[in-house]
Structures are given as C-alpha cells and as structure tokens.
Write an enzyme that holds these catalytic residues in place. Structure first.
Site, PDB file in Angstrom:
ATOM      1  N   ASP A 198      18.669 -35.797 -16.411  1.00 27.71           N
ATOM      2  CA  ASP A 198      20.095 -35.580 -16.648  1.00 27.71           C
ATOM      3  C   ASP A 198      20.431 -36.058 -18.060  1.00 27.71           C
ATOM      4  O   ASP A 198      19.965 -37.107 -18.509  1.00 27.71           O
ATOM      5  CB  ASP A 198      20.919 -36.350 -15.604  1.00 27.71           C
ATOM      6  CG  ASP A 198      22.365 -35.889 -15.559  1.00 27.71           C
ATOM      7  OD1 ASP A 198      22.771 -35.295 -14.543  1.00 27.71           O
ATOM      8  OD2 ASP A 198      23.099 -36.119 -16.553  1.00 27.71           O
ATOM      9  N   ILE A 199      21.272 -35.287 -18.734  1.00 20.95           N
ATOM     10  CA  ILE A 199      21.642 -35.597 -20.123  1.00 20.95           C
ATOM     11  C   ILE A 199      22.525 -36.849 -20.204  1.00 20.95           C
ATOM     12  O   ILE A 199      22.604 -37.495 -21.253  1.00 20.95           O
ATOM     13  CB  ILE A 199      22.340 -34.366 -20.743  1.00 20.95           C
ATOM     14  CG1 ILE A 199      22.201 -34.342 -22.247  1.00 20.95           C
ATOM     15  CG2 ILE A 199      23.788 -34.257 -20.322  1.00 20.95           C
ATOM     16  CD1 ILE A 199      22.603 -33.012 -22.870  1.00 20.95           C
ATOM     17  N   ASN A 210      26.612 -32.733  -5.261  1.00 27.62           N
ATOM     18  CA  ASN A 210      28.071 -32.619  -5.346  1.00 27.62           C
ATOM     19  C   ASN A 210      28.468 -31.163  -5.111  1.00 27.62           C
ATOM     20  O   ASN A 210      27.885 -30.258  -5.716  1.00 27.62           O
ATOM     21  CB  ASN A 210      28.558 -33.075  -6.731  1.00 27.62           C
ATOM     22  CG  ASN A 210      28.325 -34.557  -6.954  1.00 27.62           C
ATOM     23  OD1 ASN A 210      28.490 -35.363  -6.050  1.00 27.62           O
ATOM     24  ND2 ASN A 210      27.917 -34.917  -8.163  1.00 27.62           N
ATOM     25  N   GLN A 224      31.764 -31.605  -8.575  1.00 22.70           N
ATOM     26  CA  GLN A 224      30.810 -30.614  -9.093  1.00 22.70           C
ATOM     27  C   GLN A 224      31.348 -30.015 -10.385  1.00 22.70           C
ATOM     28  O   GLN A 224      32.460 -29.474 -10.412  1.00 22.70           O
ATOM     29  CB  GLN A 224      30.550 -29.496  -8.063  1.00 22.70           C
ATOM     30  CG  GLN A 224      29.521 -28.497  -8.563  1.00 22.70           C
ATOM     31  CD  GLN A 224      29.112 -27.455  -7.516  1.00 22.70           C
ATOM     32  OE1 GLN A 224      29.640 -27.429  -6.414  1.00 22.70           O
ATOM     33  NE2 GLN A 224      28.166 -26.606  -7.886  1.00 22.70           N
ATOM     34  N   HIS A 249      22.405 -27.937  -7.811  1.00 24.18           N
ATOM     35  CA  HIS A 249      21.509 -28.952  -8.375  1.00 24.18           C
ATOM     36  C   HIS A 249      21.537 -30.195  -7.509  1.00 24.18           C
ATOM     37  O   HIS A 249      22.585 -30.607  -7.023  1.00 24.18           O
ATOM     38  CB  HIS A 249      21.874 -29.295  -9.821  1.00 24.18           C
ATOM     39  CG  HIS A 249      23.322 -29.631 -10.031  1.00 24.18           C
ATOM     40  ND1 HIS A 249      24.312 -28.671 -10.076  1.00 24.18           N
ATOM     41  CD2 HIS A 249      23.947 -30.820 -10.196  1.00 24.18           C
ATOM     42  CE1 HIS A 249      25.483 -29.261 -10.274  1.00 24.18           C
ATOM     43  NE2 HIS A 249      25.291 -30.561 -10.336  1.00 24.18           N
ATOM     44  N   LEU A 250      20.382 -30.774  -7.348  1.00 23.17           N
ATOM     45  CA  LEU A 250      20.226 -32.008  -6.586  1.00 23.17           C
ATOM     46  C   LEU A 250      19.994 -33.140  -7.576  1.00 23.17           C
ATOM     47  O   LEU A 250      19.106 -33.049  -8.422  1.00 23.17           O
ATOM     48  CB  LEU A 250      19.047 -31.839  -5.625  1.00 23.17           C
ATOM     49  CG  LEU A 250      18.643 -32.996  -4.725  1.00 23.17           C
ATOM     50  CD1 LEU A 250      17.992 -32.434  -3.463  1.00 23.17           C
ATOM     51  CD2 LEU A 250      17.663 -33.913  -5.436  1.00 23.17           C
TER      52      LEU A 250
HETATM   53  P1  AMP Z   1      27.661 -32.338 -11.201  1.00 22.36           P
HETATM   54  O1  AMP Z   1      28.775 -33.211 -11.706  1.00 22.36           O
HETATM   55  O2  AMP Z   1      27.147 -32.732  -9.850  1.00 22.36           O
HETATM   56  O3  AMP Z   1      27.996 -30.868 -11.296  1.00 22.36           O
HETATM   57  O4  AMP Z   1      26.439 -32.635 -12.155  1.00 22.36           O
HETATM   58  C1  AMP Z   1      26.211 -31.984 -13.356  1.00 22.36           C
HETATM   59  C2  AMP Z   1      25.244 -32.853 -14.116  1.00 22.36           C
HETATM   60  O5  AMP Z   1      24.632 -32.072 -15.105  1.00 22.36           O
HETATM   61  C3  AMP Z   1      25.886 -34.045 -14.809  1.00 22.36           C
HETATM   62  O6  AMP Z   1      25.283 -35.243 -14.325  1.00 22.36           O
HETATM   63  C4  AMP Z   1      25.594 -33.801 -16.287  1.00 22.36           C
HETATM   64  O7  AMP Z   1      25.317 -34.992 -16.992  1.00 22.36           O
HETATM   65  C5  AMP Z   1      24.378 -32.893 -16.220  1.00 22.36           C
HETATM   66  N1  AMP Z   1      24.174 -31.999 -17.352  1.00 22.36           N
HETATM   67  C6  AMP Z   1      25.090 -31.176 -17.927  1.00 22.36           C
HETATM   68  N2  AMP Z   1      24.529 -30.458 -18.916  1.00 22.36           N
HETATM   69  C7  AMP Z   1      23.225 -30.829 -18.961  1.00 22.36           C
HETATM   70  C8  AMP Z   1      22.110 -30.456 -19.767  1.00 22.36           C
HETATM   71  N3  AMP Z   1      22.225 -29.543 -20.750  1.00 22.36           N
HETATM   72  N4  AMP Z   1      20.913 -31.056 -19.550  1.00 22.36           N
HETATM   73  C9  AMP Z   1      20.787 -31.970 -18.576  1.00 22.36           C
HETATM   74  N5  AMP Z   1      21.787 -32.368 -17.771  1.00 22.36           N
HETATM   75  C10 AMP Z   1      22.989 -31.814 -17.956  1.00 22.36           C
END
Ligand code: AMP
Ligand code: ZN
Length: 112
Positions: free
Chosen positions: A30-31, A85, A92, A98-99
């Site tokens: 995760d970023i 989420n 979300q 995504h998990l």
């Molecule tokens: P959610 O809030 O459950 O939809 O999670 C989305 C997740 O994606 C968050 O934890 C972000 O930090 C992560 N995210 C968004 N863009 C990227 C990316 N380019 N690379 C890796 N993680 C990402």
C-alpha cells in the site's frame, strides 16, 4: 477498466512494489501503509466491490493467498488482519476489489 488505478497496476502500466503475482491476482505494498506490513491483494479482473461478486472460487483463492503472503512477509505467527472496505461507510476509496493485509504491530479492536 480504463480509468481504474488498480487495473493499471494489474496491467503494469502503473508501477507498484509487487510482492506476488499470478494469472489471476497481484499483491503490492500500500502506498500509504497503516502498519509495518500493509499489502493490497487484488484480482486482476475489474470487480468494483465485494458485493459485486459471488465468485466463490475467486474469493476463496484471495483469502488463501492472504495466508500465503502473510507467511512470506513474516507476520503469520504473530498475527495479521484482513480487511475489505466496502462502500462509503467502510471508507472504500478505490472501486476495484482489494483486500488489505495488515500486520507487524498489535491491532486495536474495535477498528476505527
Ligand atoms: P480503500 O480505502 O479500502 O479503498 O483502500 C484503498 C487503498 O489503496 C488505500 O489504503 C491507499 O493508500 C491505497 N492506494 C491508493 N493508490 C495506490 C497506489 N497507486 N499504489 C498502492 N496503494 C494505493
Ligand atoms: Zn479496476
């Protein structure tokens, strides 16, 4: 899906720190990590939300993959959490299933 960031990661057109990949899934850091280990596991197929699929095989494989990646990341024995989420109240933000696999620290319960 053309505009989906996670589809782009799955295709390789956006870079990510990938820890696992096969024909159906890709897993990457995760970023914005919320724990020392924070991995996202996604199907390569664009499924917007958990509630958009009844594909038992895909969902089962995704959970089993979480166990395998937990082991690979060294958090299996101490413990880890998996989170999906779904929709607004859960927070979300990306509409591609995504998990979250989180570990490396003690988790609070109930979650925020
Ligand atoms: P959610 O809030 O459950 O939809 O999670 C989305 C997740 O994606 C968050 O934890 C972000 O930090 C992560 N995210 C968004 N863009 C990227 C990316 N380019 N690379 C890796 N993680 C990402
Ligand atoms: Zn997508």
């Amino acid at each position: 899906m053309e505009d989906c960031i996670f589809c782009k990661i799955a295709k390789g057109s956006v870079s990510a720190k990938v820890v696992y990949e096969d024909d159906e899934f890709i897993a990457f850091h995760d970023i914005n990590p919320q724990a020392p280990v924070h991995i996202l596991i996604i199907p390569k197929k664009h499924i917007p939300r958990l509630c958009d699929t009844e594909d038992k095989e895909l969902l089962g494989k995704m959970l089993i993959l979480a166990n395998k990646i937990a082991e690979k990341m060294g958090i299996l024995e101490d413990g880890y959490r998996v989170v999906i989420n779904t929709n607004r109240n859960a927070g979300q933000t990306i509409d591609h299933l995504h998990l979250h696999l989180l570990g490396g620290r003690i988790m609070n319960w109930p979650p925020g």
